[in-house]
Design an enzyme around this catalytic site. Sequence first.
Site, short mmCIF file in Angstrom:
data_model
loop_
_atom_site.label_atom_id
_atom_site.label_comp_id
_atom_site.label_asym_id
_atom_site.label_seq_id
_atom_site.Cartn_x
_atom_site.Cartn_y
_atom_site.Cartn_z
N ARG B 223 -7.34 -2.51 6.11
CA ARG B 223 -7.48 -1.13 5.76
C ARG B 223 -8.84 -0.72 5.05
O ARG B 223 -9.36 -1.87 4.39
CB ARG B 223 -6.49 -0.91 4.64
CG ARG B 223 -5.08 -0.72 5.51
CD ARG B 223 -4.68 0.54 6.08
NE ARG B 223 -3.64 0.82 6.72
CZ ARG B 223 -3.38 0.25 7.95
NH1 ARG B 223 -4.20 -0.22 8.75
NH2 ARG B 223 -2.11 0.71 8.51
N ASP B 244 -13.54 -1.73 11.53
CA ASP B 244 -12.74 -0.77 12.43
C ASP B 244 -11.96 0.19 11.40
O ASP B 244 -11.28 1.13 11.91
CB ASP B 244 -11.74 -1.80 13.07
CG ASP B 244 -10.64 -0.69 14.10
OD1 ASP B 244 -11.46 0.25 14.78
OD2 ASP B 244 -9.62 -0.61 13.88
N GLU B 249 -11.56 8.22 6.85
CA GLU B 249 -11.49 8.28 8.47
C GLU B 249 -11.26 9.68 9.03
O GLU B 249 -10.17 10.14 8.73
CB GLU B 249 -10.67 7.21 8.81
CG GLU B 249 -10.89 5.90 8.66
CD GLU B 249 -9.87 4.71 8.82
OE1 GLU B 249 -8.85 5.25 9.31
OE2 GLU B 249 -10.04 3.77 8.48
N HIS B 268 -11.04 3.18 13.86
CA HIS B 268 -9.90 2.62 13.52
C HIS B 268 -8.84 2.61 14.94
O HIS B 268 -7.74 3.32 14.90
CB HIS B 268 -8.96 3.57 12.78
CG HIS B 268 -7.67 2.87 11.88
ND1 HIS B 268 -7.57 3.22 10.54
CD2 HIS B 268 -6.86 1.81 12.19
CE1 HIS B 268 -6.40 2.45 10.25
NE2 HIS B 268 -6.12 1.78 11.27
#
Lengths: 303, 303
Positions: B223, B244, B249, B268
């Site tokens: 996260r 990622d 986001e 993500h």
Amino acid sequence: VAADDPGRVLVPTEEDRAAAPPGLRVEVWTGDGEPGGDLGDVTFYVAPYNRPDGITVIPRLTGLKAIQVLTAGYEQVQPLLPDGVSLYNAAGLHDASTAEMALALILAAQREVPEWAVDQRDGVWHRHFTRSLAGSRVLLVGYGGIGQAIEARLLPFEVEVTRLAGHARPDQQVHGVGELAALLPQADIVVLAVPETGATRGLIGAGELALLPDDALLVNVGRGSAVDQAALIAERGRIRAALDVLEKEPPPPGDPVWRAPGVFFSPHIGGGSATFVPRARRFVAEQLRRWAAGEPLLNPVDK
Amino acid sequence: VAADDPGRVLVPTEEDRAAAPPGLRVEVWTGDGEPGGDLGDVTFYVAPYNRPDGITVIPRLTGLKAIQVLTAGYEQVQPLLPDGVSLYNAAGLHDASTAEMALALILAAQREVPEWAVDQRDGVWHRHFTRSLAGSRVLLVGYGGIGQAIEARLLPFEVEVTRLAGHARPDQQVHGVGELAALLPQADIVVLAVPETGATRGLIGAGELALLPDDALLVNVGRGSAVDQAALIAERGRIRAALDVLEKEPPPPGDPVWRAPGVFFSPHIGGGSATFVPRARRFVAEQLRRWAAGEPLLNPVDK
């Protein structure tokens, strides 16, 4: 060079010279500019890695007895070698580096790393599902040192690997090249790890590509000549590709490979990573020790 | 919902409904538009994967007894859950997908895949040596299912892996988080695979980043909240990153993460690959079977 003159050794780095046994006449030529001294007294030449001048100098080394290349492939040196000069390659030194590049290409293609990189540069966030490597059927073409190193790295990814080489080896479950056409339709990913030889040139042509299922991925970390690149480009959109080697390197400006959808390439850097350097230095040191001691060198190749 | 009414089940796909045991009242809601029928009679809700409306609908499900999320993390659902509603996550379903994304990021960063992708787009051929993964010291932060799956995929790459988790597990050679500062200076690559909890928020801040050696790589597939992103950006050029997950986001336009040198990100998609789909369908089918039979569901989580 007089018969009893051990001659000079040319090595590509200062580290190689520093590691040479005492008594050996060793000089450094990195591949830049002109090599120093009388080229006719060089008896053992360790060619610099990936320097074009390192190859073109060979005909001027008129006293040469042995040449060591630091690549696994040696097709570019063969035509320049007079009879009686022994050739040694660097098989094994590139296995780890090239195998990890194969995995980098496979994973990049399945998980769309090249696309995310361009999106990031363009300020675009386009989140969506990707393909995965897990669950894929991989056909590994070439089962020498690099092929085996690729397989070892692939296996934990929950894939099914099928092995193929020039000759079948039933004891290792390696299929022969005659079975290629039968195996291609079951491959989600084909990885080429073969040297350039008469048998591998054009191995993957239009007919072979047509046998691949839609959306299959072709990965090449061997030599560009193994793939008919025009035929691959003709299949763009149906077949994907991730290539470290191309027919022409660099490709000419305007070559469709620069912009073919689903075709990613890197500039032939499979063997050229940091892990190669200490391996190469250790290997050259051992070859110099053997040369000075009159012992057989490692890695002789048939010319 | 009356006490003896088994109520309705909401599932995200037709495949889930088709796999449900007979007798169960199951309807599909993909997360698009409005769910059909009286929301008060939904007793078991399988939330659609990664659909924001799948979360915001929860307070309207007034008869809810159990909710299944298809993510491993559940921090976004916790604040919406009334007392007495059981929560189940999808731990395990994303392990293979997320672990292969971690390897994709590590290999891409070491072998410069994002740079080659942009070069290809720009028509540039800039061949040079890259870093390698072989020979790297990897600090794996988080040793749950995803961390263990990452380790399994890393080991054939000739790396040295050090394991760290919230609590030390001496029998598994897992260091506790209290040793993080002592381990960071020996890490070439740090991989974060931790959920979002009070203990992991801001785990890697300016102080931790300063302990990393020059040119270290930070990889995050857990996260975004685990990393102080401003501190990471401040170290750009000295520390590299392949992420990622991000703090926000997508990152806002103009956020320096879009253009920070040596910082690559994907949107993500660690868990979001093809291999997740059949795993999710099998898992939901098993949860529905258990629900209909009155058996305890898999993967209960403490709220």
